[in-house]
Scaffold this active site. Structure first.
Site, mmCIF file in Angstrom:
data_model
loop_
_atom_site.group_PDB
_atom_site.id
_atom_site.type_symbol
_atom_site.label_atom_id
_atom_site.label_comp_id
_atom_site.label_asym_id
_atom_site.label_seq_id
_atom_site.Cartn_x
_atom_site.Cartn_y
_atom_site.Cartn_z
ATOM 1 N N ARG A 136 0.859 -1.182 0.000
ATOM 2 C CA ARG A 136 0.000 0.000 0.000
ATOM 3 C C ARG A 136 0.895 1.231 0.000
ATOM 4 N NH1 ARG A 136 -1.835 1.085 5.517
ATOM 5 N NH2 ARG A 136 -0.471 2.884 5.317
ATOM 6 N N HIS A 186 -3.242 4.836 4.663
ATOM 7 C CA HIS A 186 -4.312 3.841 4.827
ATOM 8 C C HIS A 186 -5.620 4.368 4.237
ATOM 9 C CE1 HIS A 186 -7.070 0.978 6.500
ATOM 10 N NE2 HIS A 186 -7.699 1.943 7.134
ATOM 11 N N TYR A 232 4.687 5.788 10.982
ATOM 12 C CA TYR A 232 4.964 4.388 11.342
ATOM 13 C C TYR A 232 5.734 3.588 10.291
ATOM 14 C CZ TYR A 232 0.599 3.822 8.698
ATOM 15 O OH TYR A 232 -0.367 3.875 7.734
HETATM 16 C C1 LIG Z 1 -14.095 -5.230 12.563
HETATM 17 C C2 LIG Z 1 -13.251 -4.003 12.355
HETATM 18 N N1 LIG Z 1 -12.236 -3.739 13.191
HETATM 19 C C3 LIG Z 1 -11.464 -2.659 13.005
HETATM 20 C C4 LIG Z 1 -11.722 -1.800 11.970
HETATM 21 C C5 LIG Z 1 -10.835 -0.579 11.748
HETATM 22 N N2 LIG Z 1 -10.034 -0.839 10.546
HETATM 23 C C6 LIG Z 1 -10.336 -0.279 9.365
HETATM 24 S S1 LIG Z 1 -9.296 -0.761 8.155
HETATM 25 C C7 LIG Z 1 -8.389 -1.712 9.217
HETATM 26 C C8 LIG Z 1 -7.174 -2.453 8.764
HETATM 27 C C9 LIG Z 1 -7.446 -3.322 7.607
HETATM 28 O O1 LIG Z 1 -6.256 -3.862 7.162
HETATM 29 P P1 LIG Z 1 -6.215 -4.889 5.998
HETATM 30 O O2 LIG Z 1 -7.261 -5.941 6.198
HETATM 31 O O3 LIG Z 1 -4.827 -5.345 5.836
HETATM 32 O O4 LIG Z 1 -6.689 -4.060 4.722
HETATM 33 P P2 LIG Z 1 -5.952 -2.788 4.072
HETATM 34 O O5 LIG Z 1 -6.615 -1.595 4.681
HETATM 35 O O6 LIG Z 1 -4.517 -2.868 4.390
HETATM 36 O O7 LIG Z 1 -6.208 -2.884 2.615
HETATM 37 C C10 LIG Z 1 -8.917 -1.641 10.502
HETATM 38 C C11 LIG Z 1 -8.357 -2.344 11.666
HETATM 39 C C12 LIG Z 1 -12.800 -2.097 11.110
HETATM 40 N N3 LIG Z 1 -13.096 -1.333 10.043
HETATM 41 N N4 LIG Z 1 -13.546 -3.213 11.311
#
Ligand SMILES: Cc1ncc(C[n+]2csc(CCOP(=O)(O)OP(=O)(O)O)c2C)c(N)n1
Ligand SMILES: [Mg+2]
Length: 378
Positions: free
Chosen positions: A264, A268, A277
């Site tokens: 990425r 985020h 970070y």
């Molecule tokens: C159940 C839940 N917990 C926490 C969050 C907060 N949150 C949003 S995106 C994210 C990280 C997602 O990471 P990843 O699955 O690797 O996807 P990426 O964003 O890197 O594409 C988190 C923890 C959420 N949206 N839903």
């Protein structure tokens, strides 16, 4: 003193026993494994580039739009274009996509309108039902869509459809309970589902190796009795081949977990500052593995680049984006009732009560309405 493991024949299966190859077609310099190049028409080779560029431009433009306060937030796919487009291109229009947020290009490729996508990120719920394409609602609650994809795949099979359910997910989603339930159930039932994990190395600020003690995502497939594929997620042809294979296997009754190894490059979302970070060196390193540059090098080596007019594609996509913004702006803003409108076909009494309570409160305190209404305006 316990006996030495070797003496009593206990031989634990350990991480080190697994040898997991990362499948690749095109190397960073554009050189490639000729036997692995998919048998596509020149038009397909060109379209793959076009859609990746569209994804990139969409992300750039949508991010700017958000900065101007005209979208709620944006989760960009910058750096992940080969994963997003290579997988989207390998699917049939009859397949069902369960999106996770970064894959605008794949959703547009499958028939979703750019206007609807922008309205979704503007928070206008009724326009964000992903109509006109086999696309399920966006899984903002991480991993929540994985069991739903399994369920949909089961339904497709029961209906005798020649189609799969395809879930896009992040590496972070593999640490949710829903991932476990969805994959387990898919394995038990042998449904036509492909779980496509874009391992972009982070779940917001949490690096992959702090989130799981497994070396790869792909190996998690084995415990569920489904197939696993690990693919270079910055190699669009490799992703296309991996997902095409996964799709075939899924239709034959073996679900597949595909791990696309990518990065990425953006924040985020538009509410994040990644400089807090991760290091600039790391970002630079991945910039050198840019998926568009690599695919372009392949097209040049194979004499296909000449047929691509990058400026024309850019102009076309920019004006498509402008038109989508105008179309989104033409949609009227909605009232606060929208918050309650789409959970149930008919609103249950408890929700009606809450809505009334909110209306009363807003009548007494119009200043609160202004506060709640601080969502972006067109
Ligand atoms: C159940 C839940 N917990 C926490 C969050 C907060 N949150 C949003 S995106 C994210 C990280 C997602 O990471 P990843 O699955 O690797 O996807 P990426 O964003 O890197 O594409 C988190 C923890 C959420 N949206 N839903
Ligand atoms: Mg991630």
């Amino acid at each position: 003193m316990p006996p030495a493991a070797a003496d009593i024949g206990v031989d634990p299966l350990s991480q080190g026993d697994l040898e997991i190859e990362t499948y690749r077609v095109v190397r960073s310099d554009g050189s490639f494994d000729a036997e692995r190049v998919p048998d596509l028409d020149d038009e397909d080779f060109r379209d793959l580039y076009r859609w990746m560029l569209l994804q990139r431009i969409y992300d750039e433009r949508a991010t700017k739009l958000q900065r101007r306060g005209r979208l709620g937030t944006i989760a960009s796919g910058h750096g992940q274009e080969a994963s997003i487009i290579g997988s989207g291109y390998a699917l049939s229009r009859d397949d069902w996509i369960f999106p996770y947020g970064r894959e605008a290009g794949a959703l547009l490729l499958h028939g979703l309108s750019m206007r609807d996508l922008l309205l979704y990120w503007r928070g206008i719920e009724d326009a964000s039902r992903m109509e006109g394409a086999n696309v399920f609602g966006m899984a903002i609650s991480i991993g929540s869509h994985i069991p739903l994809a399994t369920g949909k795949a089961w339904g497709l099979e029961l209906d005798g459809e020649d189609a799969i359910a395809f879930a896009n997910l992040g590496d972070g989603a593999t640490s949710t309970g829903a991932f476990h339930e969805g994959l387990n159930f898919a394995g038990v039932l042998g449904v036509p589902a492909v779980f496509f994990c874009q391992n972009n190395q982070y779940a917001i600020s949490l690096p992959f190796d702090e989130q799981t003690n497994a070396e790869t995502v792909a190996q998690k497939a084995l415990a569920y009795g489904v197939d696993g594929i690990r693919v270079d997620g910055n190699d669009v042809l490799a992703v296309y081949n991996a997902v095409s294979t996964a799709r075939e296997r899924a239709l034959e009754g073996t679900p597949v977990l595909v791990e696309a190894v990518t990065y990425r490059r953006s924040a985020h979302t538009t509410s994040d500052d990644p400089t807090r970070y991760r290091s600039g060196d790391e970002v630079d390193e991945w910039e050198e593995r840019d998926p568009l540059a690599r695919y372009r090098a392949f097209l040049e080596r194979t004499g296909r680049w000449g047929a691509i007019d990058e400026d024309a594609i850019r102009e076309e996509v920019e004006s498509e984006f402008d038109e989508a913004v105008d179309a989104a702006d033409a949609v009227e803003e909605r009232g606060i009732e929208e918050l309650f409108a789409y959970l149930h076909e008919e609103m249950p009494p408890e929700l009606e009560r809450q809505l009334e309570e909110l209306r009363d409160l807003l009548e007494e305190r119009p200043d609160m309405y202004e506060f709640i209404e601080q969502r972006p305006k067109g």
